[in-house]
Design a protein around this motif. Structure first.
Motif, mmCIF file in Angstrom:
data_model
loop_
_atom_site.group_PDB
_atom_site.id
_atom_site.type_symbol
_atom_site.label_atom_id
_atom_site.label_comp_id
_atom_site.label_asym_id
_atom_site.label_seq_id
_atom_site.Cartn_x
_atom_site.Cartn_y
_atom_site.Cartn_z
ATOM 1 N N LEU A 1 73.408 48.194 24.333
ATOM 2 C CA LEU A 1 72.088 48.106 23.711
ATOM 3 C C LEU A 1 71.002 48.512 24.705
ATOM 4 C CD1 LEU A 1 72.683 44.589 22.166
ATOM 5 C CD2 LEU A 1 72.480 46.668 20.844
ATOM 6 N N ALA B 1 81.911 36.034 23.997
ATOM 7 C CA ALA B 1 80.656 36.345 23.304
ATOM 8 C C ALA B 1 80.865 36.411 21.794
ATOM 9 C CB ALA B 1 80.096 37.666 23.808
ATOM 10 N N LEU B 2 81.973 36.994 21.396
ATOM 11 C CA LEU B 2 82.278 37.089 19.965
ATOM 12 C C LEU B 2 82.446 35.684 19.376
ATOM 13 C CD1 LEU B 2 82.703 39.418 17.982
ATOM 14 C CD2 LEU B 2 85.147 39.256 18.408
ATOM 15 N N TRP C 1 82.372 45.618 13.911
ATOM 16 C CA TRP C 1 82.214 44.687 15.037
ATOM 17 C C TRP C 1 80.756 44.396 15.371
ATOM 18 C CZ3 TRP C 1 86.271 42.080 16.165
ATOM 19 C CH2 TRP C 1 87.529 42.661 15.973
ATOM 20 N N LYS D 1 77.195 35.563 20.874
ATOM 21 C CA LYS D 1 76.199 35.986 21.856
ATOM 22 C C LYS D 1 76.389 37.471 22.168
ATOM 23 C CE LYS D 1 75.836 31.570 24.335
ATOM 24 N NZ LYS D 1 76.008 30.919 25.651
ATOM 25 N N LEU D 2 75.498 37.994 22.974
ATOM 26 C CA LEU D 2 75.671 39.350 23.496
ATOM 27 C C LEU D 2 76.405 39.270 24.839
ATOM 28 C CD1 LEU D 2 72.112 40.817 22.764
ATOM 29 C CD2 LEU D 2 74.201 41.185 21.455
ATOM 30 N N VAL D 3 76.728 40.428 25.401
ATOM 31 C CA VAL D 3 77.453 40.494 26.678
ATOM 32 C C VAL D 3 76.551 41.142 27.726
ATOM 33 C CG1 VAL D 3 79.489 41.385 27.866
ATOM 34 C CG2 VAL D 3 79.640 40.739 25.461
ATOM 35 N N CYS D 4 76.536 40.551 28.916
ATOM 36 C CA CYS D 4 75.806 41.139 30.047
ATOM 37 C C CYS D 4 76.841 41.515 31.110
ATOM 38 C CB CYS D 4 74.800 40.127 30.595
ATOM 39 S SG CYS D 4 73.941 40.694 32.062
ATOM 40 N N PHE E 1 73.612 35.368 26.346
ATOM 41 C CA PHE E 1 74.621 36.325 26.820
ATOM 42 C C PHE E 1 75.812 35.599 27.429
ATOM 43 C CE2 PHE E 1 70.510 38.381 27.059
ATOM 44 C CZ PHE E 1 70.743 39.664 26.575
ATOM 45 N N PHE F 1 73.393 45.406 28.863
ATOM 46 C CA PHE F 1 73.347 44.418 27.797
ATOM 47 C C PHE F 1 74.075 45.037 26.604
ATOM 48 C CE2 PHE F 1 69.358 43.743 30.224
ATOM 49 C CZ PHE F 1 69.660 42.503 30.739
ATOM 50 N N CYS F 2 75.172 44.415 26.208
ATOM 51 C CA CYS F 2 76.056 45.042 25.219
ATOM 52 C C CYS F 2 76.314 44.116 24.040
ATOM 53 C CB CYS F 2 77.419 45.346 25.845
ATOM 54 S SG CYS F 2 77.355 46.291 27.348
ATOM 55 N N ALA F 3 76.752 44.724 22.941
ATOM 56 C CA ALA F 3 77.339 43.969 21.843
ATOM 57 C C ALA F 3 78.743 43.553 22.281
ATOM 58 C CB ALA F 3 77.387 44.845 20.604
ATOM 59 N N PRO F 4 79.347 42.568 21.633
ATOM 60 C CA PRO F 4 80.681 42.142 22.069
ATOM 61 C C PRO F 4 81.755 43.228 21.978
ATOM 62 C CG PRO F 4 79.684 40.449 20.715
ATOM 63 C CD PRO F 4 78.774 41.658 20.630
ATOM 64 N N ASP F 5 81.508 44.296 21.235
ATOM 65 C CA ASP F 5 82.495 45.380 21.179
ATOM 66 C C ASP F 5 82.257 46.428 22.258
ATOM 67 O OD1 ASP F 5 80.223 46.569 20.266
ATOM 68 O OD2 ASP F 5 81.108 47.441 18.464
ATOM 69 N N ALA G 1 67.277 43.500 19.125
ATOM 70 C CA ALA G 1 68.495 43.254 18.337
ATOM 71 C C ALA G 1 68.152 42.486 17.067
ATOM 72 C CB ALA G 1 69.515 42.491 19.177
ATOM 73 N N ARG H 1 79.406 48.126 22.977
ATOM 74 C CA ARG H 1 78.364 49.131 22.761
ATOM 75 C C ARG H 1 77.095 48.705 23.497
ATOM 76 N NH1 ARG H 1 79.954 52.641 18.743
ATOM 77 N NH2 ARG H 1 81.804 51.871 17.705
ATOM 78 N N LEU I 1 75.975 40.870 15.902
ATOM 79 C CA LEU I 1 74.532 40.782 16.100
ATOM 80 C C LEU I 1 73.885 39.895 15.045
ATOM 81 C CD1 LEU I 1 73.887 44.485 17.048
ATOM 82 C CD2 LEU I 1 73.604 42.503 18.519
ATOM 83 N N ALA J 1 83.553 39.519 26.595
ATOM 84 C CA ALA J 1 83.397 40.016 25.219
ATOM 85 C C ALA J 1 84.052 39.069 24.221
ATOM 86 C CB ALA J 1 83.993 41.413 25.117
ATOM 87 N N MET K 1 73.918 52.300 21.957
ATOM 88 C CA MET K 1 75.014 51.939 21.054
ATOM 89 C C MET K 1 76.261 52.790 21.289
ATOM 90 S SD MET K 1 73.742 49.363 19.684
ATOM 91 C CE MET K 1 75.054 48.866 18.598
#
Lengths: 232, 75
Positions: free
Chosen positions: A51, B53-54, B7, B58-61, A17, A43-47, A74, A49, B12, B50, A193
């Motif tokens: 999770l 992470a992109l 995205w 990775k994911l974002v916390c 993360f 805990f999110c996707a980079p856009d 994921a 959303r 993912l 973000a 999401m």
């Protein structure tokens, strides 16, 4: 913040993360005592959303377990979805519903599609706070179809120990006791999401019961008359 | 449907593919935004996180807190 000071948690979060924080609520200082204050982890996707989420402070083991769970889900979702965003979303919502059933004994049917939002957020009648930003809505979680029979007695005992306002209601109107994490899974079985700006109100206000505000600290003097000059 | 794919899934998928690679990477760059007494490095804003992470797949916390996170007495 004790969970984040743990080395294993830190290593895991650093590996999978990128982290940040936002101030969304306040706490009060009454006299010299601190009242309230809370935290929610997303805990999110980079856009953006969401999770998964954790409502409230948790220990290191719980933080690590939930972070590992979302990374595993994921990965599974990627395998199952095969480049289909709708399937990935459905997988995540089913995963939350499964976890709710396994860990909290409640059964919900995951909402695997998003209905069209009939609200006009730009309309003149839409309420906005003084900053001009629309307030984050408190989203309704999916209806509870029924408790898992194995945990029914435990749930009923827990329900009796809680005030009515702390219960979640099923289709029959019965109240069921869920802790914060159970309520997160309940919410995300229908809204995983979704964008974080749409979900955080439901977590911070709806589950944690905190007021969303940009003011970091509210100082309240319980004796406002003290120290004031006495008039003759 | 395509907006989900645009995205989320690429990021993912990239996460899944890059997990072994991430383990081999060296420690992240010097902390410019702080860890605030934790073992986690925090970017200044969720938008910065973000973007990073992109880039790093990775994911974002994101933590939402009451009070001043920067000051342990006020968190």
């Amino acid at each position: 913040m004790n969970a984040l000071a743990d080395e294993k948690v830190g290593n895991y979060l650093e590996k999978y993360f990128v982290s940040s924080f936002q101030r969304v609520g306040t706490f009060r200082i009454v006299g010299k005592a601190k009242q309230g204050g809370n935290v929610a982890t997303y805990f999110c996707a980079p856009d953006g959303r969401v999770l998964h989420a954790i409502a409230g402070p948790v220990n290191a083991a719980t933080m690590l377990r939930e972070a590992q769970w979302v990374v595993e889900q994921a990965k599974k979702g990627i395998e199952v979805a095969k480049n289909d965003g709708g399937s990935f979303k459905a997988h995540m919502r089913k995963a939350h519903a499964d976890k709710l059933r396994a860990e909290h004994g409640l059964v919900v049917e995951p909402v695997t599609f998003d209905p069209v939002d009939p609200k006009d957020n730009d309309g003149a009648l839409t309420y906005r706070d003084p900053t001009g930003r629309a307030l984050a809505p408190i989203l309704p979680p999916p209806p509870i179809d029924g408790p898992d029979v194995k945990l029914r007695l435990q749930l009923e005992n827990a329900a009796r120990a809680l005030p009515a306002s702390a219960l979640v209601r099923d289709r029959g109107g019965r109240g069921w006791a869920l802790n914060n994490q159970g309520r997160v899974h309940h919410l995300l079985a229908g809204h995983s999401m979704g964008q974080i700006e749409k979900l955080y109100g439901a977590v911070f206000e709806g589950i944690l019961g905190e007021r969303i505000t940009t003011r970091p600290v509210e100082v309240v003097d319980p004796f406002p008359g003290r120290g004031r000059a006495v008039r003759n | 449907m395509t907006r989900y794919l645009r995205w989320t899934l690429p990021a993912l998928i990239a996460l899944g593919l890059s997990i072994p690679a991430q383990a081999d990477k060296k420690a992240p760059e010097a902390n410019t935004c702080g860890d605030y007494g934790t073992n986690v490095h925090f970017e200044k804003t969720p938008s910065d996180a973000a973007r990073k992470a992109l880039k790093e797949e990775k994911l974002v916390c994101v933590l939402h807190v009451s009070g001043d996170f920067e000051d342990p007495d006020f968190t």
